[in-house]
Design a protein around this motif. Structure first.
Motif, PDB file in Angstrom:
ATOM      1  N   ASP A   1      11.548  55.054  23.855  1.00 17.66           N
ATOM      2  CA  ASP A   1      10.356  56.129  24.456  1.00 17.66           C
ATOM      3  C   ASP A   1      11.358  57.194  25.230  1.00 17.66           C
ATOM      4  O   ASP A   1      12.388  57.392  24.985  1.00 17.66           O
ATOM      5  CB  ASP A   1       9.114  55.349  25.104  1.00 17.66           C
ATOM      6  N   ALA A   2      10.631  57.490  26.579  1.00 12.16           N
ATOM      7  CA  ALA A   2      10.958  58.460  27.473  1.00 12.16           C
ATOM      8  C   ALA A   2      11.854  57.752  28.337  1.00 12.16           C
ATOM      9  O   ALA A   2      11.684  57.713  29.511  1.00 12.16           O
ATOM     10  CB  ALA A   2       9.930  59.312  27.816  1.00 12.16           C
ATOM     11  N   GLY A   3      12.888  57.113  27.729  1.00 12.65           N
ATOM     12  CA  GLY A   3      13.898  56.324  28.722  1.00 12.65           C
ATOM     13  C   GLY A   3      14.999  55.507  27.876  1.00 12.65           C
ATOM     14  O   GLY A   3      14.637  55.517  26.619  1.00 12.65           O
ATOM     15  N   PRO A   4      15.953  54.896  28.468  1.00 11.93           N
ATOM     16  CA  PRO A   4      17.307  54.459  27.743  1.00 11.93           C
ATOM     17  C   PRO A   4      16.699  52.879  27.175  1.00 11.93           C
ATOM     18  O   PRO A   4      17.306  52.417  26.134  1.00 11.93           O
ATOM     19  CB  PRO A   4      18.178  54.189  28.520  1.00 11.93           C
ATOM     20  N   ASN A   5      15.446  52.344  27.632  1.00 14.83           N
ATOM     21  CA  ASN A   5      15.270  50.907  27.025  1.00 14.83           C
ATOM     22  C   ASN A   5      14.874  50.893  25.723  1.00 14.83           C
ATOM     23  O   ASN A   5      14.078  51.677  25.086  1.00 14.83           O
ATOM     24  CB  ASN A   5      14.033  50.504  28.037  1.00 14.83           C
ATOM     25  N   ALA A   6      15.194  49.798  24.825  1.00 14.88           N
ATOM     26  CA  ALA A   6      15.399  49.701  23.560  1.00 14.88           C
ATOM     27  C   ALA A   6      14.009  48.558  23.318  1.00 14.88           C
ATOM     28  O   ALA A   6      13.856  47.627  24.083  1.00 14.88           O
ATOM     29  CB  ALA A   6      16.435  49.246  22.900  1.00 14.88           C
ATOM     30  N   VAL A   7      13.209  48.798  22.417  1.00 13.76           N
ATOM     31  CA  VAL A   7      12.236  48.010  21.757  1.00 13.76           C
ATOM     32  C   VAL A   7      12.763  47.788  20.261  1.00 13.76           C
ATOM     33  O   VAL A   7      12.712  48.772  19.645  1.00 13.76           O
ATOM     34  CB  VAL A   7      10.797  48.453  21.896  1.00 13.76           C
ATOM     35  N   ILE A   8      12.810  46.573  19.992  1.00  9.12           N
ATOM     36  CA  ILE A   8      13.275  46.157  18.836  1.00  9.12           C
ATOM     37  C   ILE A   8      12.119  45.230  18.048  1.00  9.12           C
ATOM     38  O   ILE A   8      11.835  44.485  18.544  1.00  9.12           O
ATOM     39  CB  ILE A   8      14.566  45.112  18.613  1.00  9.12           C
ATOM     40  N   TYR A   9      11.510  45.819  16.992  1.00 10.09           N
ATOM     41  CA  TYR A   9      10.514  45.153  16.202  1.00 10.09           C
ATOM     42  C   TYR A   9      11.406  44.375  15.109  1.00 10.09           C
ATOM     43  O   TYR A   9      12.251  44.771  14.596  1.00 10.09           O
ATOM     44  CB  TYR A   9       9.615  46.128  15.554  1.00 10.09           C
TER      45      TYR A   9
ATOM     46  N   ALA B   1       8.259  41.696  19.263  1.00 13.90           N
ATOM     47  CA  ALA B   1       8.948  43.039  19.889  1.00 13.90           C
ATOM     48  C   ALA B   1       9.828  42.404  21.098  1.00 13.90           C
ATOM     49  O   ALA B   1       9.529  41.618  21.596  1.00 13.90           O
ATOM     50  CB  ALA B   1       7.977  43.924  20.575  1.00 13.90           C
ATOM     51  N   LEU B   2      11.094  42.581  20.766  1.00 13.83           N
ATOM     52  CA  LEU B   2      12.191  42.508  21.674  1.00 13.83           C
ATOM     53  C   LEU B   2      12.277  43.669  22.692  1.00 13.83           C
ATOM     54  O   LEU B   2      12.729  44.738  22.468  1.00 13.83           O
ATOM     55  CB  LEU B   2      13.423  42.229  20.901  1.00 13.83           C
ATOM     56  N   VAL B   3      12.023  43.607  23.816  1.00 15.75           N
ATOM     57  CA  VAL B   3      12.207  44.598  24.840  1.00 15.75           C
ATOM     58  C   VAL B   3      13.592  44.297  25.659  1.00 15.75           C
ATOM     59  O   VAL B   3      13.803  43.705  26.296  1.00 15.75           O
ATOM     60  CB  VAL B   3      11.190  44.720  26.084  1.00 15.75           C
ATOM     61  N   LEU B   4      14.414  45.404  25.392  1.00 16.78           N
ATOM     62  CA  LEU B   4      15.887  45.206  26.031  1.00 16.78           C
ATOM     63  C   LEU B   4      15.772  46.378  27.289  1.00 16.78           C
ATOM     64  O   LEU B   4      15.886  47.624  27.229  1.00 16.78           O
ATOM     65  CB  LEU B   4      17.093  45.723  24.969  1.00 16.78           C
ATOM     66  N   VAL B   5      15.800  46.042  28.431  1.00 16.61           N
ATOM     67  CA  VAL B   5      15.670  46.671  29.676  1.00 16.61           C
ATOM     68  C   VAL B   5      16.961  47.303  29.998  1.00 16.61           C
ATOM     69  O   VAL B   5      17.944  46.199  30.468  1.00 16.61           O
ATOM     70  CB  VAL B   5      15.049  45.820  30.866  1.00 16.61           C
ATOM     71  N   VAL B   6      17.562  48.344  29.634  1.00 15.32           N
ATOM     72  CA  VAL B   6      18.729  49.063  30.001  1.00 15.32           C
ATOM     73  C   VAL B   6      18.839  49.424  31.241  1.00 15.32           C
ATOM     74  O   VAL B   6      19.960  49.107  32.149  1.00 15.32           O
ATOM     75  CB  VAL B   6      19.119  50.028  28.933  1.00 15.32           C
TER      76      VAL B   6
ATOM     77  N   LYS C   1      11.972  38.806  25.727  1.00 18.32           N
ATOM     78  CA  LYS C   1      12.279  38.132  24.412  1.00 18.32           C
ATOM     79  C   LYS C   1      11.084  38.065  23.561  1.00 18.32           C
ATOM     80  O   LYS C   1      10.293  37.339  24.163  1.00 18.32           O
ATOM     81  CB  LYS C   1      13.192  37.007  24.364  1.00 18.32           C
ATOM     82  N   GLY C   2      10.871  38.373  22.255  1.00 18.25           N
ATOM     83  CA  GLY C   2      10.091  37.815  21.445  1.00 18.25           C
ATOM     84  C   GLY C   2       8.510  37.981  21.936  1.00 18.25           C
ATOM     85  O   GLY C   2       7.816  36.972  21.722  1.00 18.25           O
ATOM     86  N   LEU C   3       8.231  38.904  22.102  1.00 16.74           N
ATOM     87  CA  LEU C   3       6.839  39.460  22.757  1.00 16.74           C
ATOM     88  C   LEU C   3       5.894  39.504  21.356  1.00 16.74           C
ATOM     89  O   LEU C   3       6.398  40.104  20.379  1.00 16.74           O
ATOM     90  CB  LEU C   3       6.766  40.790  23.240  1.00 16.74           C
ATOM     91  N   LYS C   4       4.568  38.871  21.207  1.00 19.72           N
ATOM     92  CA  LYS C   4       3.906  38.795  20.381  1.00 19.72           C
ATOM     93  C   LYS C   4       2.873  39.964  20.708  1.00 19.72           C
ATOM     94  O   LYS C   4       2.579  40.041  21.769  1.00 19.72           O
ATOM     95  CB  LYS C   4       3.036  37.642  20.293  1.00 19.72           C
ATOM     96  N   PRO C   5       2.446  40.733  19.537  1.00 16.00           N
ATOM     97  CA  PRO C   5       1.510  41.552  19.735  1.00 16.00           C
ATOM     98  C   PRO C   5       0.062  40.846  19.990  1.00 16.00           C
ATOM     99  O   PRO C   5      -0.071  39.703  19.818  1.00 16.00           O
ATOM    100  CB  PRO C   5       1.221  42.125  18.355  1.00 16.00           C
ATOM    101  N   THR C   6      -0.701  41.503  21.085  1.00 10.30           N
ATOM    102  CA  THR C   6      -1.973  40.874  21.553  1.00 10.30           C
ATOM    103  C   THR C   6      -2.960  40.978  20.428  1.00 10.30           C
ATOM    104  O   THR C   6      -3.038  41.729  19.389  1.00 10.30           O
ATOM    105  CB  THR C   6      -2.364  41.459  22.871  1.00 10.30           C
TER     106      THR C   6
END
Ligand code: 2P0
Length: 352
Positions: free
Chosen positions: A308-316, A200-205, A346-351
């Motif tokens: 989710d309830a905000g502008p930040n994107a999560v890219i799987y 998962a790539l978390v993009l903090v807008v 960047k590049g978060l692994k599922p736990t």
């Protein structure tokens, strides 16, 4: 200043990002949802809440319970936090009644110290990790025998999505049918090791606090959106089935399509709320177009967006497509990247 022993337990709880979204309550007091949901739990080393719970006879009882969140005193008088404390204390009191030699922790004030390593209330599921960590830290302090599924019933009352953060991997929150909420709990659909390539790539807008809280936003949607009724009765049950099948079969294209469709359906229901609720902004929409371009260039589905309830994107995406997704993402956005903040995770692994 007393000299009593200090009892203490620390735990961490991870953030989870839903691929089939929870939005809407059928019972506000018990936090019972209008639909089931499904999420991927992210790695604790990247996004997590660390909570320490302690109690002692040397803490003046006049202090009452307290929570320090990221170094600031936090209001714990809300009904949801109180419900978690009450349920956990009642379970500890039952243990103490059955075994009188146990210290009477249930009668002592609780001190909680909690730290997030990510922005609070920026649509990054901080309440999910927060309540999951709070419930587990107190359960550990009280040495409760409850399973994660049983604790999920308590965490759910703190914040709905928190029940999913008590498990790693791929997690479903079954909405349940009972009026008392006894069957509205989380369960693991697959462990992270079942599909270890998932990233998962978390993009903090924006790390700013969101404009409309989830709790009030979802009830405005329930009250006013016709599209939402269609989502709850037809769309989500179909997405839950398709998502569980995609995870079971490790079918990334199917996983991605359901993820993107469900995010779109959720945000369409927000737009259909009266007055409308907008969580995505122009930068969020640029991220959607970037994912479409990445997939078109690859000639197959290699990336999926969700908001989710905000502008930040999560890219799987899948680990083998890191270059195509993470590499290309910034290149494709190019000049449109101005809105992005530097703190891109960047590049978060599922736990596990
Ligand atoms: C989710 N969200 O499934 C969805 C997607 C936001 C959009 O769960 O009122 O903070 O505390 O039960 O759990 C956010 O809602 O709401 C949420 P409460 P919560 O992750």
């Amino acid at each position: 200043m007393g000299s009593g022993k200090i009892y203490r337990a620390s735990t961490t709880a991870p953030v989870n990002i839903a691929v089939v979204k929870y939005w809407g309550k059928r019972d506000r007091k018990l936090n019972l949802p209008t639909n089931s949901s499904l999420s991927v739990t992210l790695s604790q080393s990247d996004l997590r809440t660390l909570t320490t719970a302690s109690c002692s006879t040397s803490y003046p009882s006049s202090d009452g319970d307290s929570l320090l969140l990221n170094g600031e005193p936090s209001d714990i008088s809300g009904a949801r936090t109180q419900a978690c404390f009450r349920e956990l204390r009642a379970r500890r009191a039952a243990l103490e009644a059955a075994n009188p030699s146990l210290p009477k922790l249930s009668a002592m004030s609780l001190r909680l110290v909690s730290e997030n390593n990510f922005p609070t209330a920026a649509g990054l599921a901080s309440s999910a990790a927060g309540f999951a960590a709070l419930v587990r830290a107190i359960a550990d302090l009280y040495e409760l025998p409850d399973s994660p599924a049983e604790l999920s019933l308590i965490a759910r009352q703190g914040s709905g999505s928190a029940c999913r953060s008590l498990f790693g991997g791929y997690v479903a929150w079954r909405m349940g049918e009972a009026d008392d909420g006894s069957d509205s709990r989380a369960e693991q659909v697959a462990e992270a090791a079942h599909w270890p390539e998932m990233r998962a790539l978390v993009l903090v807008v924006s790390a700013a606090k969101k404009g409309v809280s989830s709790t009030s936003g979802m009830q405005q949607t329930v009250a006013t959106s016709g599209l939402f009724r269609e989502r709850v009765s037809r769309v989500v049950p179909q997405h839950m089935d398709a998502m569980e099948k995609a995870i079971k079969e490790r079918d990334f294209a199917a996983f991605a399509e359901v993820t993107m469709r469900d995010s779109n359906s959720f945000h369409a229901s927000c737009a259909d709320t009266y007055p409308p609720i907008f969580y995505m902004n122009d930068v969020s929409r640029a991220a959607i177009r970037a994912v479409e371009t990445i997939n078109a260039t690859a000639g197959r589905t290699v990336a999926a967006y969700t908001f989710d309830a905000g502008p930040n994107a999560v890219i799987y995406y899948s680990e083998k497509d890191t270059e195509a997704v993470v590499g290309t993402f910034f290149h494709v956005l190019g000049a449109d990247l101005h809105g992005w903040k530097d703190d891109v995770v960047k590049g978060l692994k599922p736990t596990l």
